[in-house]
Enzyme design. Structure first.
Site, PDB file in Angstrom:
ATOM      1  N   THR A  68      25.975 -21.004  40.665  1.00 20.58           N
ATOM      2  CA  THR A  68      27.259 -20.323  40.861  1.00 20.58           C
ATOM      3  C   THR A  68      28.337 -21.145  40.170  1.00 20.58           C
ATOM      4  O   THR A  68      28.058 -22.153  39.543  1.00 20.58           O
ATOM      5  CB  THR A  68      27.590 -20.159  42.359  1.00 20.58           C
ATOM      6  N   HIS A 126      29.888 -25.534  53.289  1.00 19.00           N
ATOM      7  CA  HIS A 126      28.825 -26.136  52.485  1.00 19.00           C
ATOM      8  C   HIS A 126      28.882 -27.656  52.555  1.00 19.00           C
ATOM      9  O   HIS A 126      29.868 -28.226  53.029  1.00 19.00           O
ATOM     10  CB  HIS A 126      28.926 -25.675  51.024  1.00 19.00           C
ATOM     11  N   HIS A 127      27.854 -28.290  52.034  1.00 22.50           N
ATOM     12  CA  HIS A 127      27.744 -29.753  52.011  1.00 22.50           C
ATOM     13  C   HIS A 127      28.850 -30.371  51.153  1.00 22.50           C
ATOM     14  O   HIS A 127      29.504 -29.698  50.346  1.00 22.50           O
ATOM     15  CB  HIS A 127      26.371 -30.158  51.457  1.00 22.50           C
ATOM     16  N   LYS A 167      29.002 -30.031  47.044  1.00 21.17           N
ATOM     17  CA  LYS A 167      29.206 -28.767  46.313  1.00 21.17           C
ATOM     18  C   LYS A 167      30.496 -28.832  45.509  1.00 21.17           C
ATOM     19  O   LYS A 167      31.552 -29.201  46.028  1.00 21.17           O
ATOM     20  CB  LYS A 167      29.242 -27.591  47.289  1.00 21.17           C
ATOM     21  N   GLY A 197      30.148 -18.907  45.486  1.00 26.65           N
ATOM     22  CA  GLY A 197      29.828 -17.634  44.835  1.00 26.65           C
ATOM     23  C   GLY A 197      29.478 -16.566  45.842  1.00 26.65           C
ATOM     24  O   GLY A 197      29.783 -15.383  45.661  1.00 26.65           O
TER      25      GLY A 197
END
Length: 253
Positions: free
Chosen positions: A87, A142-143, A146, A152
C-alpha cells in the site's frame, strides 16, 4: 499445473509467511525471490529482477510502493501476472498501474484479508441504510513501523462508504485545532501507530443516541499471505486488466 511464483520482498516478514504456506501447497510454488538484502531462505534470491533465471507465471510483490514501474515493466516484458500486495501508492503510482493494466493482469487491493472484504460489504450496506442520519468515522491501528497513513485499507473502506453517498463525501484525515462543528459532508479517518499491532480497522456510524461499530482485527500477517497466494492462483488464467478481491470472491462463490 503448479503456479510458479516470483516473490518480491522475499526476505521480509511477509515473504517468510508466503514461503511457509507454499511449503505445503500442491498448487503453487515459489521458484525464486527478489530482495534488496538477499539471504538464504531456501529458494534463490536476487537483488534485481533482471538477474532472475527461473521461469514463472506470477509475481507476488510484498516489497513497497517505491519503484513499482520496475516490477510492472518486468511483468510486461516476461508475460507475467502480478499481485501488488503493498500500500502507500501515490497518485502517480496509480496512473502507472492503470497504464500497465492495458498489457498486464494486475491484482491490487487495499487488503488481502477475506475478513476485511466482508467488512467492506457490511459497511457499504450500513451506509446505504443509515444515510446522512449517521456520521461515519474510521479508526485504523497498526504497528509502529508502518510508514504510510492512513492505511490503504482505511482509504478503501472510506471509498466504499462514499459510494453509498454518490462519492460526495470529503475525507478528513485526523483533526487538530479549532476545526468547528463536524460537517455532514465528512468521513473522518484516524491513524494510530504503536507496538506490534498487525492491523485493526473500525468503522463507526454515530447517530442520535446510538452508535453502530463494525470492526476487523488481524491477529497475524499470515492472513495477508493466504490472500496473496489465492490472488496469484486467481490471476493465472486472466487477461490483462485490473482485478481485486471482489473479482476473486465473485469467482469463488
Amino acid at each position: 499445473m503448479s503456479v510458479r511464483i516470483i516473490l518480491c520482498g522475499a526476505c521480509g516478514k511477509m515473504g517468510g509467511n508466503v514461503l511457509s504456506l507454499l511449503a505445503n501447497d500442491t498448487q503453487a510454488t515459489a521458484v525464486c525471490g527478489v530482495d534488496l538484502f538477499p539471504r538464504e531462505i531456501g529458494i534463490p534470491v536476487y537483488k534485481s529482477f533482471y538477474d532472475i533465471q527461473e521461469q514463472a507465471d506470477v509475481i507476488i510483490d510484498f516489497s513497497s510502493a517505491e519503484n513499482v514501474r520496475e516490477r510492472l515493466e518486468y511483468a510486461k516484458k516476461n508475460n507475467l501476472k502480478i499481485v501488488l500486495a503493498s500500500t502507500g501508492f501515490t497518485a502517480e503510482d496509480l496512473q502507472i498501474i492503470d497504464e500497465y493494466a492495458k498489457d498486464v493482469a494486475i491484482f491490487k487491493t487495499g487488503n488481502l484479508s477475506l475478513g476485511i472484504n466482508v467488512l467492506q460489504a457490511l459497511c457499504k450496506a450500513a451506509a446505504q441504510i443509515l444515510g446522512d442520519n449517521f456520521d461515519v468515522e474510521i479508526i485504523e491501528r497498526h504497528h509502529n513501523l508502518k510508514k504510510d497513513a492512513p492505511s490503504g485499507t482505511a482509504l478503501m473502506l472510506a471509498e466504499t462508504v462514499n459510494e453509498a453517498f454518490d462519492n460526495q463525501k470529503e475525507f478528513i484525515n485526523g483533526r487538530s485545532g479549532i476545526v468547528g462543528a463536524r460537517q455532514k459532508s465528512e468521513i473522518g479517518i484516524h491513524a494510530v501507530r504503536g507496538g506490534t499491532i498487525v492491523g485493526e480497522h473500525e468503522v463507526m456510524f454515530a447517530g442520535e443516541d446510538e452508535i453502530i461499530t463494525i470492526s476487523h482485527s488481524a491477529r497475524s500477517k499470515r492472513v495477508f499471505a493466504v490472500g496473496a497466494i489465492r490472488a496469484a492462483k486467481f490471476l493465472c488464467d486472466k487477461p490483462a486488466g485490473k482485478y481485486d478481491m471482489k473479482d476473486l470472491l465473485a469467482q469463488e462463490m
